[in-house]
Design an enzyme around this catalytic site. Sequence first.
Site, PDB file in Angstrom:
ATOM      1  N   ALA A   1     -35.805 -10.166  -8.434  1.00 41.06           N
ATOM      2  CA  ALA A   1     -34.525 -10.778  -8.092  1.00 41.06           C
ATOM      3  C   ALA A   1     -33.975 -10.289  -6.754  1.00 41.06           C
ATOM      4  O   ALA A   1     -32.982 -10.821  -6.264  1.00 41.06           O
ATOM      5  CB  ALA A   1     -33.492 -10.515  -9.192  1.00 41.06           C
TER       6      ALA A   1
ATOM      7  N   HIS B   1     -30.865  -0.992   9.856  1.00 41.49           N
ATOM      8  CA  HIS B   1     -31.083  -1.803   8.662  1.00 41.49           C
ATOM      9  C   HIS B   1     -29.754  -2.229   8.054  1.00 41.49           C
ATOM     10  O   HIS B   1     -28.700  -1.691   8.377  1.00 41.49           O
ATOM     11  CB  HIS B   1     -31.893  -1.023   7.616  1.00 41.49           C
ATOM     12  CG  HIS B   1     -33.355  -0.970   7.908  1.00 41.49           C
ATOM     13  ND1 HIS B   1     -33.900  -0.105   8.833  1.00 41.49           N
ATOM     14  CD2 HIS B   1     -34.404  -1.679   7.404  1.00 41.49           C
ATOM     15  CE1 HIS B   1     -35.214  -0.278   8.882  1.00 41.49           C
ATOM     16  NE2 HIS B   1     -35.543  -1.228   8.015  1.00 41.49           N
TER      17      HIS B   1
ATOM     18  N   LYS C   1     -29.731  -0.782   2.117  1.00 44.49           N
ATOM     19  CA  LYS C   1     -30.968   0.007   2.088  1.00 44.49           C
ATOM     20  C   LYS C   1     -30.647   1.408   1.587  1.00 44.49           C
ATOM     21  O   LYS C   1     -29.746   2.073   2.114  1.00 44.49           O
ATOM     22  CB  LYS C   1     -31.605   0.058   3.476  1.00 44.49           C
ATOM     23  CG  LYS C   1     -32.931   0.802   3.509  1.00 44.49           C
ATOM     24  CD  LYS C   1     -33.601   0.657   4.859  1.00 44.49           C
ATOM     25  CE  LYS C   1     -34.900   1.440   4.925  1.00 44.49           C
ATOM     26  NZ  LYS C   1     -35.862   1.058   3.867  1.00 44.49           N
TER      27      LYS C   1
END
Length: 275
Positions: free
Chosen positions: A15, A164, A168
């Site tokens: 997912a 990022h 993360k």
Amino acid sequence: MANQLPIPVIVNGAAGKMGREVIKAIAKAPDLTLFGAIDHSPEVLNADAGELAGGGPLEVPITDDLQGMLVLAAQEKQPGVMVDFTHPKSVYENVRSAIAYGIRPVVGTTGLSTEQIQNLAEFADKASIGCLIIPNFSIGMVLLQQAAVTASQYFEHVEIIELHHNQKADAPSGTAIQTAQMLAEMGKTFNPPEVDETEKLPGARGSLADEGIRIHSIRLPGLIAHQEVIFGAAGQVYTLRHDTSDRACYMPGVILSIRKVIELRSLVYGLEKIL
């Protein structure tokens, strides 16, 4: 071969953003089949994995039973593969479980320690099961790292900046750590000190990797995955940068890894090793 059975693939972390991209890529590959889709988010359980990924129905429901799915995949005639895009806290046990059942792991989750990777390598060797740990599946990033290794022969000063999205979980990124390791293997120490530095705020100079290489991590919404390797010398700065604008850029590397891991009998670290 035209009559060869497709490779059954389990996507763990189905997912997630990367998991959904992997599912769509597998659905388009004629030699692969989505065998299972694992996720622990209660709101997606029993949903059709294909529809959840934004494609057509694949008649593969999302489940949270990784062990059960590994048992089923182990009974298939064609060797199975588990693609893992989950979380640093769970990836080690996920990979050990897959190897134990004879399922080949392709690992995109970063955050494994050096000791954990070594333990997994020994476990894979004993089982003669292929395993791929890939910090970055992008061909462009592989090219950046190769260019950085070449440039490092001519520069004494280098720092790495990785950027990022703010979801993360680990820092520095596995890609930045791998890049620093590749530079450190060149047999030289970088960034010889010019002054006696003092950090007014702890961490201001980033993290210190081997051979004097600094890594700086940035986390912001709006980013996906980006990295700069910056070399400096008198009168010049040489910057290498890779930017990701869509996670689809990782899919050729993921699909290649699924196909290649079937042929392996040990753990291999890094996409460049299988290109």
